[in-house]
Design an enzyme around this catalytic site. Structure first.
Site, PDB file in Angstrom:
ATOM      1  N   HIS A   1       1.093   0.947 -10.922  1.00 47.53           N
ATOM      2  CA  HIS A   1       1.509  -0.519 -11.310  1.00 47.53           C
ATOM      3  C   HIS A   1       0.566  -1.256 -11.026  1.00 47.53           C
ATOM      4  CE1 HIS A   1       1.597  -1.717  -7.001  1.00 47.53           C
ATOM      5  NE2 HIS A   1       2.195  -0.515  -6.791  1.00 47.53           N
TER       6      HIS A   1
ATOM      7  N   GLU B   1       7.329   4.628  -3.775  1.00 51.87           N
ATOM      8  CA  GLU B   1       6.417   4.781  -3.077  1.00 51.87           C
ATOM      9  C   GLU B   1       6.900   5.469  -1.659  1.00 51.87           C
ATOM     10  OE1 GLU B   1       3.305   5.702  -2.347  1.00 51.87           O
ATOM     11  OE2 GLU B   1       2.228   3.603  -2.618  1.00 51.87           O
TER      12      GLU B   1
END
Length: 210
Positions: free
Chosen positions: A11, A84
């Protein structure tokens, strides 16, 4: 049915990246720089004519994938298995604060150790989780197609090592994924082969893993 190519895409920048805070699974959005990075990366990745797009369901990854959706029309499938690492008590803290309170554990994490980050998830658990998700989504892509996976720095490195059949001891041999940068895996005769690593548009920052 199986993708011939997988693009692992981190990202764009977030306020926590800019402040050097450990994000983990906190839902932190992209900042203005991150949105510009995502758009610049998407312009490159659209040229690969991707067949499918998946993303972590955390906003920073989903919105990064949205930049590619805007160019290709591919709607990203959101998957929490691509999140994550869950970093427990470290989440939201500055890296300097983690170092001050958990010096040995954090040093082990930074050197690739398979510790529970902040009492949360082990790197090995994260690697299996994310690699399994990538394989699952790749299996649903038509033969010869390209799958783009928008996710997070540590999550993507763990998946990459696992998919390549490398031990997690190789963690520090690979630089951290820069914001809005990607790796390309191609399906080889005996498994996945690394074609590109940390490719991306000029000007995107490095950002700390996690």
């Amino acid at each position: 049915m199986s993708a011939a190519t997988v693009v692992l895409w981190r990202h764009g920048r977030t306020p926590f990246n800019a402040e050097n805070r450990f994000q983990g699974q906190l839902d932190v959005p992209l900042d203005e720089v991150g949105r510009a990075q995502a758009a610049a990366s998407a312009a490159h990745l659209a040229g690969l004519a991707p067949s499918a797009l998946v993303a972590s369901d955390l906003t920073r990854a989903a919105d990064t994938a949205g930049a590619l959706e805007a160019l290709t029309g591919l709607r990203p499938q959101l998957d929490p298995a691509l999140r994550e690492v869950h970093a427990g008590a470290w989440q939201g803290l500055l890296h300097s604060e983690i170092t001050a309170s958990w010096p040995e554990e954090y040093a082990a994490w930074r050197h690739g150790g398979d510790v529970r980050a902040g009492g949360g998830e082990r790197r090995s658990e994260m690697a299996v989780r994310t690699a399994d998700a990538v394989e699952r989504h790749a299996a649903g892509v038509a033969d010869g197609g390209t799958l783009v996976v928008a996710s997070h720095g540590a999550a993507l490195k763990g998946a990459l090592l696992h998919l390549l059949g490398l031990d997690l001891g190789a963690w520090t041999a690979f630089a951290g994924f820069r914001n809005a940068h990607w790796a390309v895996l191609a399906r080889g005769r005996h498994g996945w082969v690394l074609g590109e690593y940390n490719a991306g548009p000029p000007g995107a920052g490095e950002g700390a893993e996690g």
